[in-house]
Design an enzyme around this catalytic site. Structure first.
Site, PDB file in Angstrom:
ATOM      1  N   PRO A 117     -58.152 -27.853  -0.330  1.00 46.63           N
ATOM      2  CA  PRO A 117     -57.876 -29.183  -0.873  1.00 46.63           C
ATOM      3  C   PRO A 117     -58.853 -29.539  -1.990  1.00 46.63           C
ATOM      4  O   PRO A 117     -59.830 -28.814  -2.248  1.00 46.63           O
ATOM      5  CB  PRO A 117     -58.077 -30.097   0.347  1.00 46.63           C
ATOM      6  CG  PRO A 117     -59.071 -29.369   1.183  1.00 46.63           C
ATOM      7  CD  PRO A 117     -58.764 -27.911   0.997  1.00 46.63           C
TER       8      PRO A 117
ATOM      9  N   GLU B 160     -56.596 -23.404 -11.424  1.00 45.01           N
ATOM     10  CA  GLU B 160     -55.390 -24.223 -11.288  1.00 45.01           C
ATOM     11  C   GLU B 160     -54.122 -23.396 -11.479  1.00 45.01           C
ATOM     12  O   GLU B 160     -53.174 -23.792 -12.168  1.00 45.01           O
ATOM     13  CB  GLU B 160     -55.421 -25.405 -12.263  1.00 45.01           C
ATOM     14  CG  GLU B 160     -56.628 -26.312 -12.135  1.00 45.01           C
ATOM     15  CD  GLU B 160     -56.642 -27.165 -10.860  1.00 45.01           C
ATOM     16  OE1 GLU B 160     -55.684 -27.082 -10.077  1.00 45.01           O
ATOM     17  OE2 GLU B 160     -57.610 -27.899 -10.658  1.00 45.01           O
TER      18      GLU B 160
END
Length: 92
Positions: A15, A85
């Protein structure tokens, strides 16, 4: 004669604020061979770099995450790539 190729894929997931970018920085520090670090263009938080929560940063090449433009930044000497990412990168 074909050259034998081998490789390794390492994925760090978790997370937000879990230390993924810090882990990326630690992995990069282990490499002396030529490498490239990429991030998607749509991540506009810090152009040209990945900023860690401790204030340090990693220089990164911004690429269009919907095309194969990442490959345009590789040359024969690059042996390792790092992608931040990666969930924003689409199929090529």
């Amino acid at each position: 004669m074909e050259e034998e190729m081998s490789g390794r894929l390492t994925v760090t997931c978790g997370p937000m604020f879990a230390g993924k970018s810090t882990a990326l920085q630690s992995d990069i520090e282990l490499f002396s061979s030529p490498y490239r670090v990429f991030k998607p263009e749509l991540d506009t938080r810090s152009p040209g770099r990945i900023v860690l929560h401790n204030g340090s940063y990693i220089d990164a090449i911004e690429v269009d995450a919907t095309s194969g433009s990442l490959c345009a930044h590789l040359d024969e000497g690059v042996r390792t790539i790092f992608v931040d990412e990666i969930q924003f990168f689409g199929p090529w």
